[in-house]
Design an enzyme around this catalytic site. Structure first.
Site, PDB file in Angstrom:
ATOM      1  N   GLU A   1     -11.345  -3.023   3.049  1.00 48.91           N
ATOM      2  CA  GLU A   1     -11.771  -3.446   4.386  1.00 48.91           C
ATOM      3  C   GLU A   1     -13.186  -2.919   4.608  1.00 48.91           C
ATOM      4  O   GLU A   1     -13.394  -2.009   5.395  1.00 48.91           O
ATOM      5  CB  GLU A   1     -10.793  -2.836   5.381  1.00 48.91           C
ATOM      6  CG  GLU A   1     -10.664  -3.541   6.669  1.00 48.91           C
ATOM      7  CD  GLU A   1      -9.559  -2.899   7.514  1.00 48.91           C
ATOM      8  OE1 GLU A   1      -9.626  -1.687   7.764  1.00 48.91           O
ATOM      9  OE2 GLU A   1      -8.647  -3.616   7.934  1.00 48.91           O
TER      10      GLU A   1
ATOM     11  N   CYS B   1      -6.584   0.891   2.708  1.00 55.40           N
ATOM     12  CA  CYS B   1      -7.593   1.961   2.704  1.00 55.40           C
ATOM     13  C   CYS B   1      -7.419   2.922   1.534  1.00 55.40           C
ATOM     14  O   CYS B   1      -8.355   3.646   1.185  1.00 55.40           O
ATOM     15  CB  CYS B   1      -7.523   2.756   4.002  1.00 55.40           C
ATOM     16  SG  CYS B   1      -8.012   1.813   5.440  1.00 55.40           S
TER      17      CYS B   1
ATOM     18  N   GLU C   1       0.861  -1.178   0.000  1.00 55.47           N
ATOM     19  CA  GLU C   1       0.000   0.000   0.000  1.00 55.47           C
ATOM     20  C   GLU C   1       0.900   1.231   0.000  1.00 55.47           C
ATOM     21  O   GLU C   1       1.969   1.227   0.615  1.00 55.47           O
ATOM     22  CB  GLU C   1      -0.906   0.014   1.241  1.00 55.47           C
ATOM     23  CG  GLU C   1      -1.725   1.304   1.326  1.00 55.47           C
ATOM     24  CD  GLU C   1      -2.863   1.249   2.326  1.00 55.47           C
ATOM     25  OE1 GLU C   1      -2.830   0.410   3.241  1.00 55.47           O
ATOM     26  OE2 GLU C   1      -3.788   2.067   2.178  1.00 55.47           O
TER      27      GLU C   1
END
Ligand code: AHR
Length: 653
Positions: A370, A238, A46
């Site tokens: 998520e 995220c 990420e």
């Protein structure tokens, strides 16, 4: 004083202070169980902690196209007192992906721009650097004088570049650095009188991974390649979701020519008030093509995760109405075409133009990161239907939410089981204690349900997302113990990845992380070496390993798993002793006639439970390798207190 008889014997055997295990461990080599999937141990990437820009993506110029919210962030002017030089930020409408450029006007007096890099620029003596700029002369002719300088103003490399074109054109020059410096800056002096338009001001080292111009930091990719990972999950995390839907990750903005990739603020920029990173943006120079290419380079299955019409539920939690999901679903279908489609298709053609006519052979795709709640299920089913009807062989990853238990988890797991989802992504950021206590998590899972992707996990030394978390040996040891349970249950658990992957020492938001870097160096944490020991000693089939017919999963604080490796005909054992006492184990390898007389053993152990690796001592906690003598079909070995051992022993005819 009279020593007890047993203690005398232990001293004679050199085992005083150790717990001698009573029951031998039994490995049923003749009863192999499930296949260990080639994807079993992989990577979670990420762009957090300056993982991409300022990290893996080797660009040294920060805000190269002036698209950060503050257009001159990372830049400052420098001038002699006489200079009337100026810059004007111009925003054009005809290039929505890269609207801003700089108009520089100078009068022949000393005038220039300085770029500070990402917490400085890491420069290495003897390495070549490629400078490039898009420019257009407006009036007169300017020549750029480039200088890499250290904090004392000493010049470490220099070059001249005349700007020769009256239309937008890329100008380039290369030069070599004379000295190593972790925090250099780039001076660009404008020589001559005139006005020029400038954009995409870039500086890359030549020694990138595979020496690709405009490529990735070689030391970081090497650390990944060394792990021989089964998959690469990207781009998050995220970051896929975005603070709101407007700022979600959109893969189409990350492909094609780099000057046409529309940047975005990084959602980790402002996420943690205690770790604000106001200069954190995504240029997408490391975009989806590069992620696929990286996966291919390191032999990992690519696993893109796409936004499913939901923004981060820790932030705005915005969703797209279900009947307006089409563009999102289309993005997923187009991505599969980009990765796998023939070069006659729109997106397959783009892949070929970018240098990869052959398909990337995408087999896995994540729907949302998520996510949770019924709103996720409502959206997941729309994606599933559309993708499966066109690409039935692509396996979909669905989300079980942010926690490994509780109501949200229970709801999603139940629904996804009903939906016969392919693979469910479970996340656990928990204490070392939790990891040790949950090594048997999958032993009783419903075998008829979806397969499991342990998509994000890391043992937290203090608390989840605490800035005081450290990559300690205890955390790594607890993960090693937990991973015996993942391996034992490889029929269910098809994939697992530690998270997050990278952190820049001067620009991180989240800790712990697998690999730490600064502008010049990088090192693997103890957790990295645990992951690496697992992924480079994967094996192809699970072998039962028991003591008294029970799994070795916490009794006497001992954890074990075993696999068979068909290509090398080796038995691979993983033994984790989490107790503060040494344990001597006898391991009976059942169903084997003959073993090679020498086995290989790797041991990891921290000097203390809170031992860590560092830039100064990057391998303080890392495996040591030794030979182990084998007699017959039994192994006897001592497991040091709080240690992790991997053993490979070959079966011979
Ligand atoms: O790994 C850091 C973050 O933790 C990820 O972005 C997110 O998926 C999880 O909450």
């Amino acid at each position: 004083m009279q020593l007890p008889k047993l203690y005398k014997t232990l001293i004679a055997l050199g085992l005083a202070g150790q717990v001698a295990a009573q029951t031998p461990l039994v490995v049923q080599v003749n009863k192999p169980k499930a296949d260990v999937q080639p994807t079993m141990w992989g990577l979670f990437f990420e762009d957090i902690n300056m993982g991409a820009d300022g990290g893996l993506y080797a660009e040294l110029v920060k805000n190269r196209s002036f698209e950060f919210t503050t257009p001159l962030m990372g830049w400052r002017e420098s001038r002699s007192t006489k200079s009337t030089g100026s810059v004007l930020v111009i925003n054009r409408a005809d290039q929505p992906a890269n609207p801003r450029f700089l108009r520089v006007k100078t009068d022949g007096e000393k005038y220039g721009l300085i770029n500070e890099g990402f917490r400085g620029m890491g420069i290495k003596q003897g390495v070549g650097y490629d400078f490039s700029i898009l420019s257009k002369n407006v009036e007169g002719n300017l020549t750029l004088k480039l200088e890499l300088v250290n904090g004392e103003g000493q010049v470490l490399g220099t070059a001249s570049l005349p700007l020769t074109s009256n239309d937008w054109k890329k100008h380039s020059v290369s030069f070599t650095a004379s000295k190593t410096e972790p925090k250099a800056k780039l001076n660009i002096w404008f020589e001559g009188k005139g006005t020029a338009d400038l954009d995409m001001i870039s500086l890359f080292p030549k020694d990138t991974w595979k020496n690709r111009p405009g490529g990735l930091r070689a030391d970081l990719v090497q650390l990944l390649a060394d792990m021989k990972p089964g998959f690469l999950r990207f781009p998050g995390g995220c970051i896929v979701e975005g603070y709101d839907l407007d700022r979600r990750y959109q893969w189409k903005n990350t492909v094609g020519p780099i000057e046409a990739r529309k940047g975005e603020i990084n959602r980790w920029n402002t996420e943690f008030k205690h770790r604000l990173t106001p200069d954190y943006f995504q240029t997408f120079g490391l975009g989806f093509f590069e992620y696929f290419q990286l996966s291919e380079d390191i032999g990992a299955e690519p696993l893109p995760i796409l936004n499913c019409g939901m923004a981060c539920q820790y932030n705005s939690g915005e969703v797209v109405p279900v009947d307006e999901l089409d563009p999102y679903v289309q993005d997923a279908l187009d991505l599969i075409e980009f990765a796998n489609g023939s070069t006659d298709t729109k997106w397959g053609k783009l892949r070929a133009e970018m240098g990869h006519p052959k398909p990337f052979n995408l087999k896995l795709l994540g729907i949302g990161n998520e996510q949770w709640g019924p709103q996720y299920i409502d959206r997941y089913v729309v994606f599933e239907k559309a993708i499966k009807s066109k690409y039935p062989n692509v396996r979909l990853i669905s989300s079980a939410g942010p926690n490994p238990d509780g109501e949200v988890f229970g709801f999603l797991s139940g629904k996804l089981r009903e939906l016969k989802a392919d693979i469910v992504d479970e996340h656990y950021y928990r204490s070392p204690q939790w990891f040790m206590e949950n090594a048997n998590r999958y032993d009783d899972y419903d075998r008829k349900g979806p397969k499991i992707f342990a998509g994000e996990y890391a043992s937290q030394s203090k608390d989840i997302a605490s800035q005081n978390n450290k990559n300690t040996w205890l955390c790594a040891l607890s993960e090693a113990a937990f991973m015996t349970g993942l391996e034992r249950n490889a029929d269910m658990v098809h994939m697992a990845s530690y998270a997050p992957l990278f952190a820049h020492a001067d620009g991180w938001q989240w800790t712990p992380d697998l690999i730490w870097m600064n502008n010049l160096q990088s090192y693997g944490t103890p957790n990295y070496y645990v992951q690496k020991l697992y992924s480079t000693n994967k094996g192809t089939k699970v072998l039962p390993i028991t003591a008294n017919n029970e799994w070795v999963s916490g009794k006497n604080k001992l954890y074990a798993s075993a696999t068979w490796d068909e290509p090398t005909k080796e038995i691979i054992l993983k033994l984790v002793n989490t107790s503060d006492q040494a344990q001597t184990e006898t391991i009976n390898l059942e169903g084997v006639k003959k073993l090679d007389s020498k086995a290989k053993r790797w041991t990891m152990k921290g000097a203390e439970l809170d031992s860590e690796n560092s830039f100064e001592n990057p391998k303080q906690v890392s495996p040591t390798e030794e030979e182990l003598a084998v007699k017959g079909t039994k192994l006897t070995l001592t497991l040091a207190p709080q240690s992790f051992s991997v053993i490979r022993v070959k079966v011979v005819k």
